[in-house]
Write an enzyme that holds these catalytic residues in place. Sequence first.
Site, PDB file in Angstrom:
ATOM      1  N   VAL A 174      30.644  46.073  46.363  1.00  0.00           N
ATOM      2  CA  VAL A 174      31.692  46.876  46.997  1.00  0.00           C
ATOM      3  C   VAL A 174      31.176  48.269  47.358  1.00  0.00           C
ATOM      4  O   VAL A 174      31.300  48.722  48.501  1.00  0.00           O
ATOM      5  CB  VAL A 174      32.927  46.972  46.075  1.00  0.00           C
ATOM      6  CG1 VAL A 174      33.897  48.036  46.565  1.00  0.00           C
ATOM      7  CG2 VAL A 174      33.636  45.624  46.010  1.00  0.00           C
ATOM      8  N   LEU A 193      42.352  26.630  52.050  1.00  0.00           N
ATOM      9  CA  LEU A 193      42.904  25.318  51.682  1.00  0.00           C
ATOM     10  C   LEU A 193      41.791  24.266  51.785  1.00  0.00           C
ATOM     11  O   LEU A 193      41.999  23.188  52.337  1.00  0.00           O
ATOM     12  CB  LEU A 193      44.072  24.938  52.592  1.00  0.00           C
ATOM     13  CG  LEU A 193      45.430  25.601  52.297  1.00  0.00           C
ATOM     14  CD1 LEU A 193      46.491  25.097  53.257  1.00  0.00           C
ATOM     15  CD2 LEU A 193      45.887  25.373  50.855  1.00  0.00           C
ATOM     16  N   CYS A 205      35.295  37.724  41.288  1.00  0.00           N
ATOM     17  CA  CYS A 205      36.659  38.238  41.433  1.00  0.00           C
ATOM     18  C   CYS A 205      37.765  37.265  41.022  1.00  0.00           C
ATOM     19  O   CYS A 205      38.513  37.551  40.098  1.00  0.00           O
ATOM     20  CB  CYS A 205      36.881  38.704  42.867  1.00  0.00           C
ATOM     21  SG  CYS A 205      35.913  40.177  43.231  1.00  0.00           S
ATOM     22  N   LYS A 256      29.362  30.668  46.442  1.00  0.00           N
ATOM     23  CA  LYS A 256      29.729  30.167  47.765  1.00  0.00           C
ATOM     24  C   LYS A 256      28.554  30.416  48.704  1.00  0.00           C
ATOM     25  O   LYS A 256      27.546  31.015  48.285  1.00  0.00           O
ATOM     26  CB  LYS A 256      30.990  30.855  48.270  1.00  0.00           C
ATOM     27  CG  LYS A 256      30.852  32.346  48.468  1.00  0.00           C
ATOM     28  CD  LYS A 256      32.097  32.895  49.122  1.00  0.00           C
ATOM     29  CE  LYS A 256      31.866  34.334  49.535  1.00  0.00           C
ATOM     30  NZ  LYS A 256      32.961  34.891  50.282  1.00  0.00           N
ATOM     31  N   ARG A 261      27.715  34.926  39.857  1.00  0.00           N
ATOM     32  CA  ARG A 261      28.688  35.165  38.792  1.00  0.00           C
ATOM     33  C   ARG A 261      29.783  34.095  38.840  1.00  0.00           C
ATOM     34  O   ARG A 261      30.350  33.851  39.898  1.00  0.00           O
ATOM     35  CB  ARG A 261      29.284  36.579  38.930  1.00  0.00           C
ATOM     36  CG  ARG A 261      28.282  37.662  38.586  1.00  0.00           C
ATOM     37  CD  ARG A 261      28.840  39.055  38.747  1.00  0.00           C
ATOM     38  NE  ARG A 261      28.929  39.474  40.128  1.00  0.00           N
ATOM     39  CZ  ARG A 261      29.300  40.692  40.530  1.00  0.00           C
ATOM     40  NH1 ARG A 261      29.593  41.604  39.626  1.00  0.00           N
ATOM     41  NH2 ARG A 261      29.365  41.004  41.804  1.00  0.00           N
TER      42      ARG A 261
HETATM   43  P1  NAD Z   1      28.890  45.137  40.863  1.00  0.00           P
HETATM   44  O1  NAD Z   1      28.690  44.641  39.481  1.00  0.00           O
HETATM   45  O2  NAD Z   1      28.184  44.463  41.985  1.00  0.00           O
HETATM   46  O3  NAD Z   1      28.505  46.686  40.936  1.00  0.00           O
HETATM   47  C1  NAD Z   1      28.946  47.645  40.035  1.00  0.00           C
HETATM   48  C2  NAD Z   1      27.895  48.744  39.964  1.00  0.00           C
HETATM   49  O4  NAD Z   1      28.401  49.829  39.186  1.00  0.00           O
HETATM   50  C3  NAD Z   1      26.591  48.309  39.297  1.00  0.00           C
HETATM   51  O5  NAD Z   1      25.504  48.572  40.160  1.00  0.00           O
HETATM   52  C4  NAD Z   1      26.520  49.190  38.033  1.00  0.00           C
HETATM   53  O6  NAD Z   1      25.195  49.539  37.673  1.00  0.00           O
HETATM   54  C5  NAD Z   1      27.319  50.404  38.483  1.00  0.00           C
HETATM   55  N1  NAD Z   1      27.827  51.242  37.389  1.00  0.00           N
HETATM   56  C6  NAD Z   1      28.400  50.877  36.209  1.00  0.00           C
HETATM   57  N2  NAD Z   1      28.732  51.963  35.490  1.00  0.00           N
HETATM   58  C7  NAD Z   1      28.389  53.041  36.226  1.00  0.00           C
HETATM   59  C8  NAD Z   1      28.487  54.451  36.029  1.00  0.00           C
HETATM   60  N3  NAD Z   1      29.015  54.954  34.913  1.00  0.00           N
HETATM   61  N4  NAD Z   1      28.019  55.265  36.989  1.00  0.00           N
HETATM   62  C9  NAD Z   1      27.483  54.772  38.108  1.00  0.00           C
HETATM   63  N5  NAD Z   1      27.356  53.448  38.366  1.00  0.00           N
HETATM   64  C10 NAD Z   1      27.803  52.599  37.430  1.00  0.00           C
HETATM   65  O7  NAD Z   1      30.461  45.143  41.114  1.00  0.00           O
HETATM   66  P2  NAD Z   1      31.219  44.786  42.461  1.00  0.00           P
HETATM   67  O8  NAD Z   1      31.170  43.323  42.718  1.00  0.00           O
HETATM   68  O9  NAD Z   1      30.797  45.721  43.528  1.00  0.00           O
HETATM   69  O10 NAD Z   1      32.717  45.125  42.024  1.00  0.00           O
HETATM   70  C11 NAD Z   1      33.165  46.426  41.789  1.00  0.00           C
HETATM   71  C12 NAD Z   1      34.678  46.407  41.657  1.00  0.00           C
HETATM   72  O11 NAD Z   1      35.269  45.999  42.893  1.00  0.00           O
HETATM   73  C13 NAD Z   1      35.219  45.436  40.609  1.00  0.00           C
HETATM   74  O12 NAD Z   1      36.352  45.956  40.005  1.00  0.00           O
HETATM   75  C14 NAD Z   1      35.577  44.209  41.426  1.00  0.00           C
HETATM   76  O13 NAD Z   1      36.580  43.436  40.827  1.00  0.00           O
HETATM   77  C15 NAD Z   1      36.069  44.835  42.713  1.00  0.00           C
HETATM   78  N6  NAD Z   1      35.922  44.008  43.908  1.00  0.00           N
HETATM   79  C16 NAD Z   1      34.810  43.256  44.092  1.00  0.00           C
HETATM   80  C17 NAD Z   1      34.672  42.491  45.236  1.00  0.00           C
HETATM   81  C18 NAD Z   1      33.456  41.638  45.459  1.00  0.00           C
HETATM   82  O14 NAD Z   1      33.484  40.814  46.378  1.00  0.00           O
HETATM   83  N7  NAD Z   1      32.401  41.774  44.686  1.00  0.00           N
HETATM   84  C19 NAD Z   1      35.670  42.511  46.213  1.00  0.00           C
HETATM   85  C20 NAD Z   1      36.778  43.318  46.007  1.00  0.00           C
HETATM   86  C21 NAD Z   1      36.904  44.061  44.847  1.00  0.00           C
END
Ligand code: NAD
Length: 447
Positions: free
Chosen positions: A11, A255, A265, A329, A336
């Site tokens: 994200v 679907l 997620c 996918k 994950r």
């Molecule tokens: P991710 O695990 O890919 O990335 C998270 C990043 O945050 C990691 O690189 C980690 O090292 C960093 N991090 C952790 N603690 C930190 C800190 N204190 N300071 C700086 N960096 C730090 O996570 P993601 O998939 O990008 O998801 C992030 C959020 O967005 C989650 O809550 C997720 O549910 C939500 N989200 C994800 C998606 C998706 O498709 N992946 C879509 C929509 C929403």
Amino acid sequence: MKISIVGTGYVGLVAGACFANNGNNVICIDIDKEKIEILKKGITSIYEPGLNKMVLDNVVNGNLQFTTNIKLAVENSDIIFIAVGTPPSDDGSPDLRYVFTVAKDIGKYMNEYKVVVNKSTVPVGTSKNISEIIQNELRKRNSGIDFDVVSNPEFLREGNGIKDFMEPDRVIIGCADDRAKDIMTKLYLSIVLQDKIICMSNKGAEMAKYASNAMLATRISFINDISNLCDILGVNVEEVRRGMGSDKRIGDLFLNSGIGYGGSCFPKDVKALMEISNKNNYNMLLIEAVEEVNKNQKKIFIKKIIEYFKNFNQTLNGKIFAVWGLAFKGETDDMRESPAIVIINELLNSGAKIICYDPQAIKEAHKIFENKVGYGTDKYSILKDADALLILNEWKEFKEVDYNIVNLNLKNKVIFDGRNIYTLKDMIGKDFDYISMGREPIYNCRE
Ligand code: NAD
């Protein structure tokens, strides 16, 4: 605008690259030093179509910077996004410690008015917690600096991240304050038209994100439940999907029957919703069933393999399975909660051998399976001597296939398609059996 984004994952990195590409000044921060060092050279740490070029272009033109120094980032930006992970704790509730750590750092280093935007998926009330943590840090240094907390959930899909971010169906801005609302609206108007921006309360925004993911997961489990009944009744689930999906009230997206949803997620957000409701003495019966159906889909797929070989009085012990698709996918490297992990482990436990291929997820797969499975470098080479081909995700390159090469290489001529990537029409008359989900098996070889 001057923006910083804390958390440079799927994200944070996509958001950072897109905002920079739109002419904003963006600093991306992460605690992972290795990740930041690579990104500084313009090389992306994750696979997302188009992201590598966008990151490189914007590093070169100076719009995008990377650092591990959150103080520097907070001091030099007007808007600070929180985009760190919110993984499930043991009881399924989201672990908010990464979000709260960032909130504390923001409070520690804030030097003037800031808009703090939470993009991580979090339970209702978290924006209030973030606000209290920042306030607490400010109090410690007798500072009365003003700030606002905005809830801006993200809806991008991995594998389509840039397009989803740049052409979203809607942007949700949850906040109580007009100044913050105006700043956020100005930022997003460089991406979408005004009518796509939905303003609401923080709580509404937080809940809308969980409800959206739960709804999408529900559609997948719903069609899988229908698909399992189709299997029993000899109905083609694709016909049912067409019949249902053409109703404007229903639509045909999300679907697709198969081995169930995975990823970082849907599973976590469905579990979180269940846990949050339980804590509030309410049982979300529908959501519990969604999770249960999803778990069961992998078992149903494995049962199909067992039944097939049982017909020849054979077990899975010693069988060699070629697996196409490891990520949860197609078009991503993210493993994950991938259904492939459960299915491969189950087959290994039954004494089978696995050789697998995925266009982008092999590096991640190594971390999970180590040397318990074999790895191939292309889709055809792993078929040699295999007792069956298993298709576990829907990468485009699996759909574009030369059936003759598949047929020539497979030792035992059968494909188990966990994602229904081929039409039944295409499979009739081929030189292999074809077993899919919610559709009658096609026995071209078996008597
Ligand atoms: P991710 O695990 O890919 O990335 C998270 C990043 O945050 C990691 O690189 C980690 O090292 C960093 N991090 C952790 N603690 C930190 C800190 N204190 N300071 C700086 N960096 C730090 O996570 P993601 O998939 O990008 O998801 C992030 C959020 O967005 C989650 O809550 C997720 O549910 C939500 N989200 C994800 C998606 C998706 O498709 N992946 C879509 C929509 C929403």
